[in-house]
Design a protein around this motif. Sequence first.
Motif, short mmCIF file in Angstrom:
data_model
loop_
_atom_site.label_atom_id
_atom_site.label_comp_id
_atom_site.label_asym_id
_atom_site.label_seq_id
_atom_site.Cartn_x
_atom_site.Cartn_y
_atom_site.Cartn_z
N GLY A 139 0.82 -1.20 0.00
CA GLY A 139 0.00 0.00 0.00
C GLY A 139 0.85 1.25 0.00
N ALA A 140 0.29 2.35 -0.50
CA ALA A 140 1.02 3.61 -0.66
C ALA A 140 0.42 4.71 0.20
CB ALA A 140 0.99 4.04 -2.13
N ILE A 141 1.20 5.77 0.38
CA ILE A 141 0.70 7.03 0.96
C ILE A 141 0.52 7.98 -0.21
CG2 ILE A 141 1.06 8.80 2.71
CD1 ILE A 141 1.21 6.01 3.89
N PRO A 142 -0.71 8.35 -0.57
CA PRO A 142 -0.95 9.07 -1.82
C PRO A 142 -0.46 10.52 -1.79
CG PRO A 142 -2.96 8.94 -0.55
CD PRO A 142 -1.94 8.12 0.19
N THR A 143 -0.43 11.10 -2.96
CA THR A 143 -0.06 12.51 -3.09
C THR A 143 -1.22 13.39 -2.63
OG1 THR A 143 -0.85 12.54 -5.36
CG2 THR A 143 1.49 12.10 -5.01
#
Length: 317
Positions: free
Chosen positions: A221-225
């Motif tokens: 999973g990512a930390i979005p912009t």
Amino acid sequence: MLDLYHVPGVGHIGNTTQDVFVGSIYGGNANQFRWVKPRGKSTCHIFMLDGGGGGGGGFVGAASAAGGGAGGGSGAQTSVILPLWALPNVVGIQAGSGGAGGSGGIAGGTGNASIIFQNTVNQPLVSVNQAASGGAAGAATGAAGGGSGAATATISLSPFPMLHGLMTTNINLAGQAGAAGGTATTAGAGGAITLPTTGLVVTGGAGGGAIGTTGNGGAGGAIPTGGQLPLVAGGIASAGAGGKGNAGYQWPNIAKMLWCAGGSGGAGSAFNSATSGGNGGDGGYGCGGGGGGACLTGGVAGRGGNGGPGLIIITCW
């Protein structure tokens, strides 16, 4: 000269003092300091972040039966303006440490609270109800649950009851929960984080990916912009080992703004590939660590990322 803290006059030539206290290395004891009220000042601003929770480790198991670890929760945030006459001449400072990331099959550690004491003994002026919890470890079925964010700060234990009436400018925000790990039976990707909209400047950690069922494992999973904030990309899924997650950025490394991010999740290993799952990324100040990626039996599951250390900044003028 650029002042990274955006406070004019800090230093020997100015009329403002600023002290910064940072928590200890992940999983250690909370750092304790002694702060002496400066002469010639009348007002202070206190900014506090608790330590973030560690990410959970990925699971080691059979194909379609190994889920990714969950992200750790973030610490709570407190901003207080007080007249200095209302504070003791000497206060104790505890900057909380971040929780340690969990190894394979082990949940992430709990972050320690940041606390200001009325002196050097345990009589809190500003404290928290609970600390940020670590993300759950991956499992053979289902999706691991993200760690809970720390509860909002309180001064209910204060030995100075008048502070209740004076703290009219305080802002107390609860921490953000970490994201869930990837679901074991679907080669699920780790859960991504949604940026908080409460004014919180920290995030929980993203989730780790599950093992592949017929091919690549789930991505981390990512930390979005958001606005000027860059993406913290999750671990990349491949035909072999899962890619590791990335560490969350921390102020003042991002555009000299007071904003921090949690770690992204590690990817799970591919189907029938007895290699490693990706490690989760470490969190920035007060942020959660990313969850570790899962792997097939015979490999090594990804370790959860460490939670970010707590932070206390006291500015007087």
